[in-house]
Motif scaffolding. Structure first.
Motif, PDB file in Angstrom:
ATOM      1  N   PRO A   5      74.030  -0.410  40.174  1.00 45.43           N
ATOM      2  CA  PRO A   5      74.151  -2.473  40.785  1.00 45.43           C
ATOM      3  C   PRO A   5      74.733  -1.613  41.982  1.00 45.43           C
ATOM      4  N   VAL A   6      73.870  -2.712  42.020  1.00 45.27           N
ATOM      5  CA  VAL A   6      73.876  -2.473  44.211  1.00 45.27           C
ATOM      6  C   VAL A   6      74.088  -3.632  44.790  1.00 45.27           C
ATOM      7  N   ALA A   7      75.042  -3.586  46.015  1.00 47.49           N
ATOM      8  CA  ALA A   7      75.197  -5.899  46.204  1.00 47.49           C
ATOM      9  C   ALA A   7      74.701  -6.219  47.282  1.00 47.49           C
ATOM     10  N   ALA A   8      74.460  -7.050  46.869  1.00 52.34           N
ATOM     11  CA  ALA A   8      73.330  -8.355  47.671  1.00 52.34           C
ATOM     12  C   ALA A   8      73.153  -7.909  49.691  1.00 52.34           C
ATOM     13  N   HIS A   9      72.485  -7.797  50.318  1.00 51.46           N
ATOM     14  CA  HIS A   9      72.889  -7.525  51.795  1.00 51.46           C
ATOM     15  C   HIS A   9      73.587  -8.625  51.753  1.00 51.46           C
ATOM     16  N   ALA A  10      73.358  -9.935  51.618  1.00 52.94           N
ATOM     17  CA  ALA A  10      74.846 -10.897  52.144  1.00 52.94           C
ATOM     18  C   ALA A  10      76.237 -11.056  50.964  1.00 52.94           C
ATOM     19  N   ASP A  11      76.991  -9.906  51.954  1.00 48.36           N
ATOM     20  CA  ASP A  11      77.645 -10.240  51.052  1.00 48.36           C
ATOM     21  C   ASP A  11      79.305 -10.560  51.451  1.00 48.36           C
ATOM     22  N   PRO A  12      79.626 -11.594  50.253  1.00 48.00           N
ATOM     23  CA  PRO A  12      80.925 -12.197  50.730  1.00 48.00           C
ATOM     24  C   PRO A  12      82.484 -11.525  50.864  1.00 48.00           C
ATOM     25  N   SER A  13      81.808 -10.192  50.137  1.00 49.33           N
ATOM     26  CA  SER A  13      83.272  -9.024  50.160  1.00 49.33           C
ATOM     27  C   SER A  13      83.295  -7.962  51.042  1.00 49.33           C
ATOM     28  N   THR A  14      82.405  -8.354  52.706  1.00 52.82           N
ATOM     29  CA  THR A  14      82.617  -7.862  53.467  1.00 52.82           C
ATOM     30  C   THR A  14      84.137  -8.388  54.298  1.00 52.82           C
ATOM     31  N   GLY A  15      84.979  -7.363  54.834  1.00 52.09           N
ATOM     32  CA  GLY A  15      86.461  -7.135  55.411  1.00 52.09           C
ATOM     33  C   GLY A  15      87.488  -7.688  54.680  1.00 52.09           C
ATOM     34  N   ARG A  16      87.173  -8.071  53.394  1.00 53.79           N
ATOM     35  CA  ARG A  16      88.047  -7.565  52.166  1.00 53.79           C
ATOM     36  C   ARG A  16      88.977  -6.816  51.708  1.00 53.79           C
ATOM     37  N   PHE A  17      89.758  -6.912  51.057  1.00 53.20           N
ATOM     38  CA  PHE A  17      90.353  -5.635  50.338  1.00 53.20           C
ATOM     39  C   PHE A  17      90.571  -6.248  48.565  1.00 53.20           C
ATOM     40  N   ASP A  18      90.702  -7.724  48.535  1.00 52.70           N
ATOM     41  CA  ASP A  18      91.022  -8.354  47.077  1.00 52.70           C
ATOM     42  C   ASP A  18      89.399  -8.033  46.488  1.00 52.70           C
ATOM     43  N   ARG A  19      88.345  -7.893  47.058  1.00 54.15           N
ATOM     44  CA  ARG A  19      87.505  -8.140  46.269  1.00 54.15           C
ATOM     45  C   ARG A  19      86.777  -6.765  46.137  1.00 54.15           C
ATOM     46  N   PRO A  20      87.025  -6.302  45.724  1.00 51.11           N
ATOM     47  CA  PRO A  20      86.230  -4.914  45.431  1.00 51.11           C
ATOM     48  C   PRO A  20      84.975  -4.609  44.247  1.00 51.11           C
ATOM     49  N   HIS A  21      84.527  -3.522  44.543  1.00 53.00           N
ATOM     50  CA  HIS A  21      83.096  -3.146  44.736  1.00 53.00           C
ATOM     51  C   HIS A  21      83.336  -2.751  43.501  1.00 53.00           C
ATOM     52  N   THR A  22      81.962  -3.063  42.289  1.00 51.76           N
ATOM     53  CA  THR A  22      81.922  -1.938  41.468  1.00 51.76           C
ATOM     54  C   THR A  22      80.411  -1.195  41.442  1.00 51.76           C
ATOM     55  N   GLY A  23      79.741  -1.297  42.642  1.00 54.56           N
ATOM     56  CA  GLY A  23      78.317  -0.348  42.939  1.00 54.56           C
ATOM     57  C   GLY A  23      78.013   0.343  44.028  1.00 54.56           C
ATOM     58  N   PHE A  24      77.318   0.803  44.281  1.00 53.29           N
ATOM     59  CA  PHE A  24      77.563   1.350  45.531  1.00 53.29           C
ATOM     60  C   PHE A  24      77.366   0.144  46.347  1.00 53.29           C
ATOM     61  N   ALA A  25      76.552   0.748  47.410  1.00 55.01           N
ATOM     62  CA  ALA A  25      76.120  -0.080  49.348  1.00 55.01           C
ATOM     63  C   ALA A  25      75.060   0.318  48.732  1.00 55.01           C
ATOM     64  N   PRO A  26      74.384  -1.395  49.555  1.00 50.98           N
ATOM     65  CA  PRO A  26      72.786  -1.322  49.148  1.00 50.98           C
ATOM     66  C   PRO A  26      72.169   0.369  49.926  1.00 50.98           C
ATOM     67  N   PRO A  27      71.355   0.887  49.451  1.00 52.36           N
ATOM     68  CA  PRO A  27      70.561   2.733  49.790  1.00 52.36           C
ATOM     69  C   PRO A  27      70.386   2.638  51.405  1.00 52.36           C
ATOM     70  N   TRP A  28      70.401   1.238  52.324  1.00 53.49           N
ATOM     71  CA  TRP A  28      69.767   1.010  53.442  1.00 53.49           C
ATOM     72  C   TRP A  28      70.935   0.995  54.729  1.00 53.49           C
ATOM     73  N   THR A  29      72.252   0.620  53.756  1.00 55.87           N
ATOM     74  CA  THR A  29      73.669   1.158  54.653  1.00 55.87           C
ATOM     75  C   THR A  29      73.054   2.292  55.857  1.00 55.87           C
ATOM     76  N   GLN A  30      73.750   1.559  57.128  1.00 60.80           N
ATOM     77  CA  GLN A  30      73.829   2.527  58.219  1.00 60.80           C
ATOM     78  C   GLN A  30      74.668   2.241  58.599  1.00 60.80           C
ATOM     79  N   LEU A  31      75.512   3.845  59.679  1.00 59.16           N
ATOM     80  CA  LEU A  31      76.808   3.614  59.915  1.00 59.16           C
ATOM     81  C   LEU A  31      76.286   3.391  61.440  1.00 59.16           C
ATOM     82  N   HIS A  32      76.716   1.885  62.318  1.00 53.16           N
ATOM     83  CA  HIS A  32      76.693   1.568  63.263  1.00 53.16           C
ATOM     84  C   HIS A  32      77.852   0.346  63.859  1.00 53.16           C
ATOM     85  N   ARG A  33      77.834   0.618  65.953  1.00 53.16           N
ATOM     86  CA  ARG A  33      78.602  -0.557  65.752  1.00 53.16           C
ATOM     87  C   ARG A  33      78.718  -1.791  65.415  1.00 53.16           C
ATOM     88  N   GLY A  34      79.903  -2.662  64.882  1.00 55.38           N
ATOM     89  CA  GLY A  34      79.805  -3.876  64.637  1.00 55.38           C
ATOM     90  C   GLY A  34      81.381  -4.727  64.085  1.00 55.38           C
TER      91      GLY A  34
END
Length: 548
Positions: free
Chosen positions: A18-47
């Protein structure tokens, strides 16, 4: 944990994860742990992924202060580069201090005009973080069918199977359960590369293989020879073709060229062997004596390059369209094989759940490694975060002490920048000091208390629910949840007229903390206290209301 061969094979041949959907409500959260990998297109960027900047800035400032002399008369380290990332966003990348500061082992400082300042692209000797590169190469050979982790190493390296090592498996080398001793003075006692490698092949286990955890460079030196044997290519070529070229890591590899010397952080001034100030060559004497390329040490890299490798792990083995490992292989590398040795959780190459340097980012899923020269990598799949601290702590001497407080400060800063959102209303109660109490008033007829709890504490810390009459208290429930990062609903009977929560800070490394929310006390006639509506009914000593 010895995974059955069938299970290992199954994990390596599965095709989905499983990977997450592109729009992820867990961004910035410590209390919403993921169970799968990040989307494979995720790249490092300033943001700006919505993190609290204050803990990050405090951590960066602490790293800067560690480059200043302390009570010992010298700094914790000469310089550092810190990189923090979350959900692909690089939220901090800051150099501080000096890549070259001293002229000798005594710590004689160079004139300022002769020093070399740290920069974003400073190249560091990664030391034992090199073991991760070797482990990835091993697993690439597993994917190609040339190695099986459950098979004896002697199947591939017959010369290794002497002196009680015939049944040591590839897995045991990767998880440091082979029984081999931590190291041998190869550079000192053997005259050349062939004799040094033979010394490793001839080593006798100190403990029965599989019965104890002993971190050993010999394990990874052996694996470096193993991949060379089964592939026909030397380790540095396998790392280059299998990792650094496909991922586009221009400053990562062994034996950096002289053209990059001005960007390389100095390490130790060595007198034995008489190497002087080591810069541009691997610090580890054994790796140096093996030509700079060894399974346990020798890789140089920058914070940015190392972050790309870490994001590749979070993405399940791919980055920018280039796959270096299957998702199932990454999952296997992050699976704890050392359940028999709970203080030494270890995947196939990666260390797991080591709070002494992972700080509040630690969990059973958190992976990483450290290096003797002062390097640290923490990869947190639950929050999809990366914490990197690269220092030259052995410059000019390895005897100037540990940098573990700095390692934890960096990980803690990122963890605390991630939000723990209240379950109900705008805020939740959290303690700010040891011995903190949160107490209700008299509640005649109280029978049951219920509330939401978020708990991430280190061993020795405690958060306890008590009931009593205001003078005498009885423990009702110890709040737990370390590493789970989830809110839980707690219900307990009330024995008395009051309820309180007590937090005690232990002597450990700490965690993300404790939050209590949605407090409700009921009796025979219904609700006695709704603290969401009446927070003033609680007496807080060392607790505060927080919205994250």
């Amino acid at each position: 944990m010895r995974l059955p061969a069938l299970l290992v094979a199954t994990m390596l041949t599965m095709t989905t994860l499983p990977v997450a959907a592109h729009a992820d409500p867990s961004t910035g959260r410590f209390d919403r742990p993921h169970t799968g990998f990040a989307p494979p297109w995720t790249q490092l960027h300033r943001g700006d992924p919505g993190l609290d900047r204050a803990p990050i800035d405090a951590a960066l400032d602490q790293v800067r202060r560690y480059t200043e002399p302390d009570a010992t008369g010298h700094p914790m380290f000469a310089g550092a580069v810190t990189l923090l990332a979350h959900d692909g966003s690089v939220v901090a990348q800051r150099p501080t201090g000096w890549a070259v500061r001293y002229s000798d082992a005594k710590g004689t400082e160079l004139p300022v005009e002769q020093r070399v300042p740290m920069a974003d692209n400073t190249i560091f000797d990664l030391a034992s973080i090199s073991k991760l590169f070797t482990s990835i190469v091993v697993m690439q050979q597993v994917e190609r069918g040339r190695i099986r982790v459950d098979q004896p190493v002697s199947r591939y390296l017959p010369e290794f199977g002497v002196n009680g090592k015939a049944d040591i498996t590839v897995e045991q080398l990767l998880t440091h359960t082979s029984g081999l001793e931590p190291w041998l003075p190869l550079w000192q006692k053997w005259p050349d590369v062939p004799s040094r490698i033979k010394a490793v092949m001839d080593a006798t286990p100190q403990t029965t293989p599989g019965t104890a955890y002993t971190y050993s460079d010999l394990n990874l030196i052996t694996l470096g020879e193993l991949v060379h044997r089964v592939s026909g290519s030397p380790l540095d070529e396998l790392v280059r073709k299998g990792i650094t070229e496909p991922l586009g890591l221009p400053d990562t590899g062994y034996n950096p060229p002289a053209s990059k010397l001005d960007r390389i952080a100095a390490t130790e001034f060595q007198t034995s062997p008489p190497r002087g100030m080591v810069r541009g060559q691997v610090h580890d004497e054994n790796a140096w004596s093996l030509g700079g390329v060894a399974g346990h040490a020798g890789v140089f890299s920058t914070a940015r390059d190392l972050a790309v490798l870490a994001q590749t792990v979070l993405n399940g083995g791919t980055y920018d369209g280039h796959r270096i490992l299957r998702p199932q292989t990454v999952r296997l590398m992050l699976t704890n094989f050392n359940t028999e040795f709970p203080e030494d959780s270890h995947g196939l190459g990666f260390e797991l759940d080591q709070r002494w340097y992972m700080g509040a980012l630690s969990s059973p899923a958190t992976a990483g490694h450290t290096g003797y020269t002062g390097t640290t990598l923490v990869v947190d799949p639950l929050s999809r975060s990366i914490a990197i601290l690269l220092t030259n702590r052995v410059h000019p001497s390895r005897d100037w002490g540990t940098i573990n407080p700095a390692r934890r400060a960096v990980a803690d800063g990122l963890a605390r920048a991630l939000a723990v959102r209240p379950q109900q209303g705008r805020d939740a109660w959290t303690p700010t000091a040891t011995g903190a109490t949160l107490t209700t008033g008299d509640l005649p007829g109280a029978r049951k208390v219920s509330f939401d709890a978020f708990v991430d504490l280190d061993e020795g810390d405690s958060a306890v629910l008590q009931t009593g009459d205001g003078t005498t208290w009885r423990d009702v429930r110890t709040l737990t949840g370390t590493g789970t990062r989830k809110w839980t609903r707690v219900e307990a009977a009330v024995d008395g007229s009051r309820v309180r929560w007590v937090y005690t800070r232990g002597t450990g490394y700490g965690g993300r903390g404790v939050y209590v929310d949605g407090i409700r006390v009921t009796g025979d006639r219904g609700t006695v206290l709704d603290a969401e509506r009446h927070p003033e009914a609680l007496t807080a000593v060392g607790w505060r209301l927080a919205d994250r």
